[in-house]
Write a protein that holds these residues in place. Structure first.
Motif, mmCIF file in Angstrom:
data_model
loop_
_atom_site.group_PDB
_atom_site.id
_atom_site.type_symbol
_atom_site.label_atom_id
_atom_site.label_comp_id
_atom_site.label_asym_id
_atom_site.label_seq_id
_atom_site.Cartn_x
_atom_site.Cartn_y
_atom_site.Cartn_z
ATOM 1 N N UNK A 45 0.817 -1.206 0.000
ATOM 2 C CA UNK A 45 0.000 0.000 0.000
ATOM 3 C C UNK A 45 0.856 1.263 0.000
ATOM 4 N N UNK A 46 2.127 1.159 0.358
ATOM 5 C CA UNK A 46 3.028 2.303 0.334
ATOM 6 C C UNK A 46 3.735 2.451 -1.011
ATOM 7 N N UNK A 47 3.426 1.605 -1.961
ATOM 8 C CA UNK A 47 4.074 1.646 -3.263
ATOM 9 C C UNK A 47 3.677 2.914 -4.008
ATOM 10 N N UNK A 48 4.634 3.580 -4.579
ATOM 11 C CA UNK A 48 4.424 4.738 -5.434
ATOM 12 C C UNK A 48 3.800 5.920 -4.693
ATOM 13 N N UNK A 49 4.060 6.040 -3.408
ATOM 14 C CA UNK A 49 3.483 7.136 -2.620
ATOM 15 C C UNK A 49 4.030 8.482 -3.069
ATOM 16 N N UNK A 50 5.297 8.540 -3.456
ATOM 17 C CA UNK A 50 5.899 9.811 -3.852
ATOM 18 C C UNK A 50 5.185 10.409 -5.063
ATOM 19 N N UNK A 51 4.755 9.595 -5.983
ATOM 20 C CA UNK A 51 4.090 10.115 -7.184
ATOM 21 C C UNK A 51 2.677 10.612 -6.908
ATOM 22 N N UNK A 52 2.110 10.259 -5.776
ATOM 23 C CA UNK A 52 0.784 10.752 -5.441
ATOM 24 C C UNK A 52 0.825 12.229 -5.067
ATOM 25 N N UNK A 53 2.003 12.706 -4.708
ATOM 26 C CA UNK A 53 2.154 14.085 -4.256
ATOM 27 C C UNK A 53 3.141 14.825 -5.160
ATOM 28 N N UNK A 54 3.003 14.643 -6.460
ATOM 29 C CA UNK A 54 3.942 15.220 -7.418
ATOM 30 C C UNK A 54 3.959 16.742 -7.347
ATOM 31 N N UNK A 55 2.798 17.380 -7.174
ATOM 32 C CA UNK A 55 2.746 18.837 -7.133
ATOM 33 C C UNK A 55 3.533 19.371 -5.938
ATOM 34 N N UNK A 56 3.398 18.713 -4.797
ATOM 35 C CA UNK A 56 4.150 19.150 -3.618
ATOM 36 C C UNK A 56 5.647 18.953 -3.830
#
Length: 72
Positions: A45-56
Motif C-alpha cells: 500500500x506504500x508503493x508509489x506514494x511519492x508520485x501521489x504528491x507530485x505537485x508538492x
C-alpha cells in the motif's frame, strides 16, 4: 531413593506425557500465511506514494533546488 533418582524419575515421567496442540499443526501454517499476506498488503500500500504528491514535490524542488537531496 535419593533426591537425584527421584528428580530423574520425575523428568522421565513428565516427558512421557503427550501434550496436545490447541489447534491442528496445519493451522499454524495457515495463520502464518494470513499474517504474512496482511503484512505484504500493508507494504504494497506504500508503493508509489511519492508520485501521489507530485505537485508538492515539484513545489519543494522549485523552492529548495532540484538536486538538494541527490547526494552530489
Amino acid at each position: 531413593m535419593s533426591f537425584t533418582s527421584t528428580a530423574v524419575a520425575g523428568i522421565l515421567a513428565s516427558e512421557a506425557a503427550h501434550v496436545e496442540l490447541p489447534m491442528p499443526a496445519w493451522a499454524y501454517g495457515l495463520v502464518a500465511l494470513i499474517i504474512f499476506a496482511a503484512l505484504a498488503f500493508v507494504t504494497a500500500s506504500y508503493r508509489d506514494v511519492a508520485n501521489r504528491h507530485r505537485a508538492k514535490a515539484e513545489a519543494y524542488a522549485a523552492r529548495h533546488g532540484a538536486d538538494e537531496h541527490s547526494g552530489h
